[in-house]
Design a protein around this motif. Structure first.
Motif, PDB file in Angstrom:
ATOM      1  N   VAL A  43      52.342  38.301  40.072  1.00  0.00           N
ATOM      2  CA  VAL A  43      53.178  38.206  38.880  1.00  0.00           C
ATOM      3  C   VAL A  43      53.966  38.647  39.439  1.00  0.00           C
ATOM      4  CG1 VAL A  43      53.741  38.691  36.548  1.00  0.00           C
ATOM      5  CG2 VAL A  43      51.040  38.394  37.256  1.00  0.00           C
ATOM      6  N   ALA A  44      54.359  39.150  40.244  1.00  0.00           N
ATOM      7  CA  ALA A  44      56.036  39.686  40.817  1.00  0.00           C
ATOM      8  C   ALA A  44      56.220  38.038  41.194  1.00  0.00           C
ATOM      9  CB  ALA A  44      56.096  40.947  41.506  1.00  0.00           C
ATOM     10  N   ALA A  45      55.723  38.252  42.285  1.00  0.00           N
ATOM     11  CA  ALA A  45      56.206  36.551  42.950  1.00  0.00           C
ATOM     12  C   ALA A  45      56.295  35.418  42.409  1.00  0.00           C
ATOM     13  CB  ALA A  45      54.571  36.066  44.062  1.00  0.00           C
ATOM     14  N   ILE A  46      55.634  35.167  40.994  1.00  0.00           N
ATOM     15  CA  ILE A  46      55.721  33.446  40.486  1.00  0.00           C
ATOM     16  C   ILE A  46      57.007  33.990  39.619  1.00  0.00           C
ATOM     17  CG2 ILE A  46      54.655  33.043  38.624  1.00  0.00           C
ATOM     18  CD1 ILE A  46      52.174  33.996  38.752  1.00  0.00           C
ATOM     19  N   GLU A  47      57.256  35.471  38.506  1.00  0.00           N
ATOM     20  CA  GLU A  47      58.243  35.196  38.132  1.00  0.00           C
ATOM     21  C   GLU A  47      60.119  35.116  39.487  1.00  0.00           C
ATOM     22  OE1 GLU A  47      58.101  39.719  36.348  1.00  0.00           O
ATOM     23  OE2 GLU A  47      57.298  38.424  34.354  1.00  0.00           O
ATOM     24  N   ALA A  48      59.361  35.064  40.295  1.00  0.00           N
ATOM     25  CA  ALA A  48      60.757  34.992  41.311  1.00  0.00           C
ATOM     26  C   ALA A  48      61.372  34.096  41.241  1.00  0.00           C
ATOM     27  CB  ALA A  48      60.464  36.219  42.055  1.00  0.00           C
ATOM     28  N   SER A  49      59.508  33.219  41.360  1.00  0.00           N
ATOM     29  CA  SER A  49      60.161  31.374  41.522  1.00  0.00           C
ATOM     30  C   SER A  49      60.898  31.387  40.092  1.00  0.00           C
ATOM     31  CB  SER A  49      58.813  31.509  41.840  1.00  0.00           C
ATOM     32  OG  SER A  49      57.845  30.845  40.572  1.00  0.00           O
ATOM     33  N   GLU A  50      60.810  31.813  39.111  1.00  0.00           N
ATOM     34  CA  GLU A  50      61.317  30.923  37.926  1.00  0.00           C
ATOM     35  C   GLU A  50      60.294  30.162  37.095  1.00  0.00           C
ATOM     36  OE1 GLU A  50      65.033  29.947  38.419  1.00  0.00           O
ATOM     37  OE2 GLU A  50      66.345  31.932  38.550  1.00  0.00           O
ATOM     38  N   HIS A  51      59.208  29.973  37.397  1.00  0.00           N
ATOM     39  CA  HIS A  51      57.885  29.297  37.123  1.00  0.00           C
ATOM     40  C   HIS A  51      56.948  30.145  35.663  1.00  0.00           C
ATOM     41  CE1 HIS A  51      58.173  25.362  39.100  1.00  0.00           C
ATOM     42  NE2 HIS A  51      58.897  26.455  40.603  1.00  0.00           N
ATOM     43  N   GLY A  52      57.616  31.081  35.743  1.00  0.00           N
ATOM     44  CA  GLY A  52      56.180  31.967  34.718  1.00  0.00           C
ATOM     45  C   GLY A  52      56.897  31.471  33.708  1.00  0.00           C
ATOM     46  N   THR A  53      55.462  31.634  32.463  1.00  0.00           N
ATOM     47  CA  THR A  53      55.609  31.724  31.101  1.00  0.00           C
ATOM     48  C   THR A  53      55.066  32.986  30.612  1.00  0.00           C
ATOM     49  OG1 THR A  53      53.245  30.344  30.974  1.00  0.00           O
ATOM     50  CG2 THR A  53      54.988  28.493  31.928  1.00  0.00           C
ATOM     51  N   VAL A  80      43.488  17.138  32.962  1.00  0.00           N
ATOM     52  CA  VAL A  80      43.576  18.500  33.091  1.00  0.00           C
ATOM     53  C   VAL A  80      44.382  19.770  31.997  1.00  0.00           C
ATOM     54  CG1 VAL A  80      45.359  19.246  34.823  1.00  0.00           C
ATOM     55  CG2 VAL A  80      43.272  20.496  35.254  1.00  0.00           C
ATOM     56  N   GLY A  81      43.895  20.558  31.930  1.00  0.00           N
ATOM     57  CA  GLY A  81      44.929  21.493  30.982  1.00  0.00           C
ATOM     58  C   GLY A  81      44.737  23.165  31.988  1.00  0.00           C
ATOM     59  N   ARG A  82      44.709  24.059  31.122  1.00  0.00           N
ATOM     60  CA  ARG A  82      44.592  25.499  32.040  1.00  0.00           C
ATOM     61  C   ARG A  82      43.877  25.463  33.662  1.00  0.00           C
ATOM     62  NH1 ARG A  82      46.920  31.133  29.871  1.00  0.00           N
ATOM     63  NH2 ARG A  82      44.618  31.848  29.696  1.00  0.00           N
ATOM     64  N   THR A  83      44.154  25.589  34.349  1.00  0.00           N
ATOM     65  CA  THR A  83      43.694  26.284  36.123  1.00  0.00           C
ATOM     66  C   THR A  83      43.908  27.707  35.697  1.00  0.00           C
ATOM     67  OG1 THR A  83      43.776  24.115  36.746  1.00  0.00           O
ATOM     68  CG2 THR A  83      43.036  26.189  38.288  1.00  0.00           C
ATOM     69  N   SER A  84      43.094  28.742  35.448  1.00  0.00           N
ATOM     70  CA  SER A  84      42.939  30.176  35.924  1.00  0.00           C
ATOM     71  C   SER A  84      42.797  30.798  36.832  1.00  0.00           C
ATOM     72  CB  SER A  84      42.567  30.436  34.802  1.00  0.00           C
ATOM     73  OG  SER A  84      42.589  30.290  33.754  1.00  0.00           O
ATOM     74  N   PHE A  85      43.145  31.639  37.957  1.00  0.00           N
ATOM     75  CA  PHE A  85      42.273  32.501  39.413  1.00  0.00           C
ATOM     76  C   PHE A  85      42.630  34.095  38.505  1.00  0.00           C
ATOM     77  CE2 PHE A  85      45.419  28.614  40.155  1.00  0.00           C
ATOM     78  CZ  PHE A  85      45.038  28.217  40.816  1.00  0.00           C
ATOM     79  N   ARG A  86      41.641  34.469  39.623  1.00  0.00           N
ATOM     80  CA  ARG A  86      41.193  35.935  39.346  1.00  0.00           C
ATOM     81  C   ARG A  86      41.938  36.298  40.391  1.00  0.00           C
ATOM     82  NH1 ARG A  86      36.670  40.114  38.432  1.00  0.00           N
ATOM     83  NH2 ARG A  86      37.580  41.327  37.840  1.00  0.00           N
ATOM     84  N   ALA A  87      42.877  37.805  40.360  1.00  0.00           N
ATOM     85  CA  ALA A  87      43.284  38.373  40.478  1.00  0.00           C
ATOM     86  C   ALA A  87      42.103  39.200  41.836  1.00  0.00           C
ATOM     87  CB  ALA A  87      44.138  39.213  41.145  1.00  0.00           C
ATOM     88  N   SER A  88      42.528  39.632  42.545  1.00  0.00           N
ATOM     89  CA  SER A  88      41.339  40.744  43.651  1.00  0.00           C
ATOM     90  C   SER A  88      41.688  42.490  43.023  1.00  0.00           C
ATOM     91  CB  SER A  88      41.123  41.159  44.701  1.00  0.00           C
ATOM     92  OG  SER A  88      42.873  40.854  45.290  1.00  0.00           O
ATOM     93  N   SER A  89      42.642  42.684  42.210  1.00  0.00           N
ATOM     94  CA  SER A  89      43.269  43.747  41.899  1.00  0.00           C
ATOM     95  C   SER A  89      43.905  44.254  40.954  1.00  0.00           C
ATOM     96  CB  SER A  89      42.966  44.546  43.086  1.00  0.00           C
ATOM     97  OG  SER A  89      44.655  44.408  43.442  1.00  0.00           O
ATOM     98  N   PRO A  90      44.588  45.136  39.714  1.00  0.00           N
ATOM     99  CA  PRO A  90      45.567  45.227  38.697  1.00  0.00           C
ATOM    100  C   PRO A  90      46.733  45.150  39.964  1.00  0.00           C
ATOM    101  CG  PRO A  90      43.665  46.909  38.836  1.00  0.00           C
ATOM    102  CD  PRO A  90      43.131  46.111  39.596  1.00  0.00           C
ATOM    103  N   GLN A  91      46.469  45.900  40.994  1.00  0.00           N
ATOM    104  CA  GLN A  91      47.765  45.604  42.336  1.00  0.00           C
ATOM    105  C   GLN A  91      48.034  44.494  42.541  1.00  0.00           C
ATOM    106  OE1 GLN A  91      44.863  47.858  42.518  1.00  0.00           O
ATOM    107  NE2 GLN A  91      46.348  49.674  40.681  1.00  0.00           N
ATOM    108  N   ALA A  92      46.996  43.662  42.351  1.00  0.00           N
ATOM    109  CA  ALA A  92      47.033  42.525  43.213  1.00  0.00           C
ATOM    110  C   ALA A  92      47.431  41.882  42.351  1.00  0.00           C
ATOM    111  CB  ALA A  92      46.276  41.726  43.741  1.00  0.00           C
ATOM    112  N   LEU A  93      47.112  41.535  41.157  1.00  0.00           N
ATOM    113  CA  LEU A  93      47.832  41.181  39.885  1.00  0.00           C
ATOM    114  C   LEU A  93      49.595  41.556  39.674  1.00  0.00           C
ATOM    115  CD1 LEU A  93      47.774  39.463  37.432  1.00  0.00           C
ATOM    116  CD2 LEU A  93      46.824  41.006  36.317  1.00  0.00           C
ATOM    117  N   GLU A  94      49.950  42.237  39.935  1.00  0.00           N
ATOM    118  CA  GLU A  94      51.191  42.705  39.823  1.00  0.00           C
ATOM    119  C   GLU A  94      51.944  41.993  40.901  1.00  0.00           C
ATOM    120  OE1 GLU A  94      51.544  47.230  40.215  1.00  0.00           O
ATOM    121  OE2 GLU A  94      50.786  47.296  37.800  1.00  0.00           O
ATOM    122  N   ARG A  95      51.389  42.328  41.773  1.00  0.00           N
ATOM    123  CA  ARG A  95      51.791  41.802  43.052  1.00  0.00           C
ATOM    124  C   ARG A  95      52.334  39.415  42.946  1.00  0.00           C
ATOM    125  NH1 ARG A  95      49.505  45.427  46.009  1.00  0.00           N
ATOM    126  NH2 ARG A  95      47.556  43.839  47.364  1.00  0.00           N
TER     127      ARG A  95
END
Length: 316
Positions: free
Chosen positions: A85-95, A68-83
């Motif tokens: 991304v913030a949670a992922i960044e807090a986990s330090e797993h973001g690229t 498997v290469g990259r798996t992609s998920f679709r957020a339900s709104s721009p605001q949901a995407l922001e939330r």
């Protein structure tokens, strides 16, 4: 009580599959599953199932090994995407952010603790059917192909993981996934963990990798319309020399009617029909299965085969 951010991810959007046999794998998805090629870029081709509203369902990429290469998920709104991304960044797993793949807007990349590549986006291009595949009914994405397996949509993905709990907990917190079912071994550890985003009973699964290699794929699953489609699919694969690993049969967990095969590149592919089972309760209790209960096998008594715990891609 279910948090109001538990619906920040709309669904599993698309998956990149790696194959050492690109021509044979393309034949499998295009001819046997009746998927349509919508774009080609270098060593990758983009294919869609017939009722996929987005531009594509899988990205098939030539590689030295299956997986498997990259798996992609679709957020339900721009605001949901922001939330998210913030949670992922807090986990330090973001690229970090990229412009996005074919048909996708700005995309944020990350990995799970095992190293599986993932991404989340909101802006998506809708598929526009042409004269050759325009549907008779305007409320479906394209014409029903009426050949092969007629895969309607991508259903779920199951990852092999060195640590089921660590990976499941990360995606639960990073994407707001909700648990549906899990297997707890006598040792207290989880053997597998099922999660869902909305009304479906599961979208993402983590299974214990007995090799402890990590960063491997167990399978991706496509949904046809009926159980009978899966029975017909078994005959199609038999006639075309595709390895049938297990099924048709019915899972005990989440009650999915299933068939597992290996596509020519070596990746395990499931065809899954969950019937009418939906999780309408926003506070649905998690169903936990014991090691003794799972030892009984699947819903109608068929034992889980050995390769289900050992075969994954890349092969190790």
């Amino acid at each position: 009580m279910t948090a109001d951010t538990s619906f920040d991810v709309a669904h599993l959007a698309h998956v990149e599959l790696l194959t050492p046999k690109p021509a044979e794998s393309r034949w499998f998805f295009e001819e046997l599953l009746a998927m349509r090629v919508v774009a080609e870029d270098g060593d990758s081709i983009y294919l869609r199932t017939w009722d996929e509203y987005q531009l594509y369902t899988i990205k098939l990429t030539a590689s030295d090994a299956a997986g498997v290469g990259r798996t992609s998920f679709r957020a339900s709104s721009p605001q949901a995407l922001e939330r998210r991304v913030a949670a992922i960044e807090a986990s330090e797993h973001g690229t970090g952010w990229t412009e996005g793949d074919v048909g996708c807007g700005p995309t944020y990349g990350f990995t799970d603790p095992d190293g599986h590549a993932m991404a989340i986006f909101y802006e998506a291009e809708r598929y526009a059917a042409g004269d050759e595949d325009r549907p008779a009914l305007k409320n479906q994405a394209s014409r029903f192909p009426g050949r092969g397996v007629n895969a309607r949509r991508l259903d779920h993905i199951n990852y092999l993981a060195k640590d089921v709990e660590a990976n499941g907990a990360f995606l639960r917190d990073a994407l707001g996934m909700r648990e549906s079912e899990r297997i707890r071994l006598d040792s207290g550890k989880f053997a597998a963990w099922w999660f869902h985003f909305s009304l479906k009973s599961y979208d993402v699964v983590y299974s214990d990798d007995w090799t402890k290699h990590g960063n491997r794929l167990h399978h991706i699953a496509f949904a046809p319309d009926t159980r009978e489609d899966i029975l017909k699919a078994a005959d199609i694969f038999l006639e075309n020399g595709i390895h049938i690993e297990s099924g048709p049969h019915k899972h005990a967990i989440n009650q999915t009617f299933f068939l597992y095969v290996w596509e020519p590149g070596g990746n395990r592919i499931e065809f899954a029909n969950a019937g009418a089972r939906l999780l309408l309760d926003p506070d649905q209790p998690v169903v936990e299965w014991s090691e003794a209960e799972r030892r009984k096998g699947q819903a109608w008594g068929m034992k889980t085969i050995e390769t289900f715990h050992t075969h994954g891609t890349p092969v190790v």
